[in-house]
Design a protein around this motif. Structure first.
Motif, PDB file in Angstrom:
ATOM      1  N   MET A   1       0.844  -1.209   0.000  1.00  0.00           N
ATOM      2  CA  MET A   1       0.000   0.000   0.000  1.00  0.00           C
ATOM      3  C   MET A   1       0.880   1.260   0.000  1.00  0.00           C
ATOM      4  O   MET A   1       0.657   2.209  -0.748  1.00  0.00           O
TER       5      MET A   1
ATOM      6  N   VAL B   1       7.416  22.728 -21.838  1.00  0.00           N
ATOM      7  CA  VAL B   1       7.197  24.179 -22.002  1.00  0.00           C
ATOM      8  C   VAL B   1       8.533  24.892 -22.188  1.00  0.00           C
ATOM      9  O   VAL B   1       8.648  25.814 -23.005  1.00  0.00           O
TER      10      VAL B   1
ATOM     11  N   GLU C   1       3.339  11.631 -10.368  1.00  0.00           N
ATOM     12  CA  GLU C   1       2.904  13.034 -10.413  1.00  0.00           C
ATOM     13  C   GLU C   1       4.085  13.965 -10.606  1.00  0.00           C
ATOM     14  O   GLU C   1       4.038  14.902 -11.398  1.00  0.00           O
TER      15      GLU C   1
ATOM     16  N   ILE D   1       6.016  18.367 -17.937  1.00  0.00           N
ATOM     17  CA  ILE D   1       5.330  19.595 -18.408  1.00  0.00           C
ATOM     18  C   ILE D   1       6.318  20.755 -18.462  1.00  0.00           C
ATOM     19  O   ILE D   1       6.411  21.479 -19.446  1.00  0.00           O
ATOM     20  N   ILE D   2       7.108  20.892 -17.373  1.00  0.00           N
ATOM     21  CA  ILE D   2       8.082  22.003 -17.315  1.00  0.00           C
ATOM     22  C   ILE D   2       9.103  21.875 -18.443  1.00  0.00           C
ATOM     23  O   ILE D   2       9.410  22.840 -19.132  1.00  0.00           O
TER      24      ILE D   2
ATOM     25  N   SER E   1       2.621   6.575  -6.936  1.00  0.00           N
ATOM     26  CA  SER E   1       1.695   7.574  -7.461  1.00  0.00           C
ATOM     27  C   SER E   1       2.297   8.987  -7.346  1.00  0.00           C
ATOM     28  O   SER E   1       2.215   9.801  -8.261  1.00  0.00           O
TER      29      SER E   1
ATOM     30  N   PHE F   1       4.837  16.440 -13.703  1.00  0.00           N
ATOM     31  CA  PHE F   1       5.085  17.881 -13.550  1.00  0.00           C
ATOM     32  C   PHE F   1       6.406  18.278 -14.221  1.00  0.00           C
ATOM     33  O   PHE F   1       6.481  19.279 -14.950  1.00  0.00           O
TER      34      PHE F   1
END
Lengths: 166, 176
Positions: free
Chosen positions: A1, A23, A12, A19-20, A8, A16
């Motif tokens: 668990m 861009v 994430e 994405i950075i 997870s 992130f």
């Protein structure tokens, strides 16, 4: 668990970061394009008017054939291309060179303390170069004008290109 | 225990969204800064273009232009015509303003160079370097023109067109 929760969170963070990075890459490409955009050779009304007026300038060379009229720069370019001489025996190319040199020196005074740093004038036909006058430094910031004219008899195209750099 | 975990998740999401928003806002600001950086240059170029157009419009107006006498060339000023215009410039006034609504018009010969910067009159007509049609102050715009006149060759008894290189200077007041 606990492992699943950690995984997870890692996903994430990776998302992130992705994405950075994406861009940033887009931004870098945009920056590179905008910085490399050629800012030289802006069409200038002043340079264009100078060329037009120069072509109309009356030289000291008289036509050796037909009516002995004084030739304009545009006419003397045709004579020079044919290696013709003026009525007084002077070489038309020499007159063309000297006249244009004088015109350029008086109109576009160059120097370190002046706004104009250099200029270049090129006259050519489809096949060959007739004249090239270059003075000073041809910098990246130039105003340029280009004109085409043709001789009605031979239908040969002549090109005159002038750039003044600041 | 469960609601606390979901609250944490929501908080995490909120922070993430704020971070992404701030990042995109910064990117947007940078792009805007780059986009507006050339604005001043563009404005200057536009101002220069307008001034040049005003000068060219004036040079090609019927009172100045060479017309059919010199095969109707562009950016060509009939020097003979301008000389006569100078003598009659007072007729081109309506009230305090002149016909062209500019504060000054000058024509200068550039080449052949005349070392004496002499104002043209009927005595030195062929050997002068400047015609002041309207003297005044203001922002100056200039452009190259061809100054053409009829010349007589006394040796060969022929009349011919003589064109020299000059500049037309127009002074105008900046619009408020």
């Amino acid at each position: 668990m606990k492992n699943k929760k950690n995984k997870s969170g890692q996903e994430e963070m990776i998302g992130f970061a992705l994405i950075i990075i994406l861009v940033s890459v887009i931004l870098l490409i945009f920056l590179a394009i905008s910085l490399n955009r050629p800012k030289t050779e802006i069409e200038s009304y002043e340079v264009n008017s100078f060329l037009q007026s120069t072509l109309q300038y009356t030289t000291s060379c008289q036509s050796s054939s037909g009516a002995e009229k004084y030739q304009a720069i545009q006419d003397i370019i045709f004579e020079c291309e044919l290696e013709d001489k003026c009525a007084n025996g002077e070489d038309s190319c020499k007159v063309l060179n000297e006249t244009l040199d004088g015109l350029l020196k008086e109109s576009w005074q160059i120097g370190e303390s002046r706004p104009n740093k250099g200029y270049e004038l090129i006259i050519n036909t489809d096949e060959s170069q007739i004249l090239n006058i270059k003075e000073g430094n041809i910098t990246k910031s130039c105003k340029e004008s280009f004109q085409t004219f043709s001789k009605s008899r031979t239908k040969k195209n002549f090109f005159i290109n002038f750039k003044a750099c600041s | 225990m469960k609601p606390k975990k979901s609250q944490m998740k929501i908080q995490q999401m909120a922070f993430m969204l704020i971070a992404v928003m701030v990042f995109f806002a910064l990117v947007g600001l940078l792009i805007a800064a780059i986009g507006f950086s050339g604005l001043k240059e563009k404005a200057t170029a536009l101002q220069e273009k307008n001034a040049m157009l005003l000068v060219s419009k004036l040079a090609n107006s019927p009172e100045f232009s060479c017309g059919e006498d010199f095969k109707s060339q562009e950016n060509c000023i009939d020097f003979d015509k301008v000389f006569i215009l100078k003598e009659n410039i007072n007729k081109y006034k309506t009230g305090n303003k002149n016909f062209w609504r500019v504060s000054g018009i000058e024509i200068i010969k550039i080449y052949p160079k005349n070392s004496n910067f002499i104002e043209c009159n009927s005595n030195n007509y062929q050997d002068c370097s400047k015609i002041t049609l309207i003297s005044g102050q203001g922002i100056s715009a200039e452009n190259f023109v061809s100054l053409c006149r009829k010349e007589f060759d006394s040796e060969k008894f022929i009349s011919y067109d003589k064109c020299e290189l000059g500049k037309i200077l127009v002074k105008y007041e900046k619009a408020q």
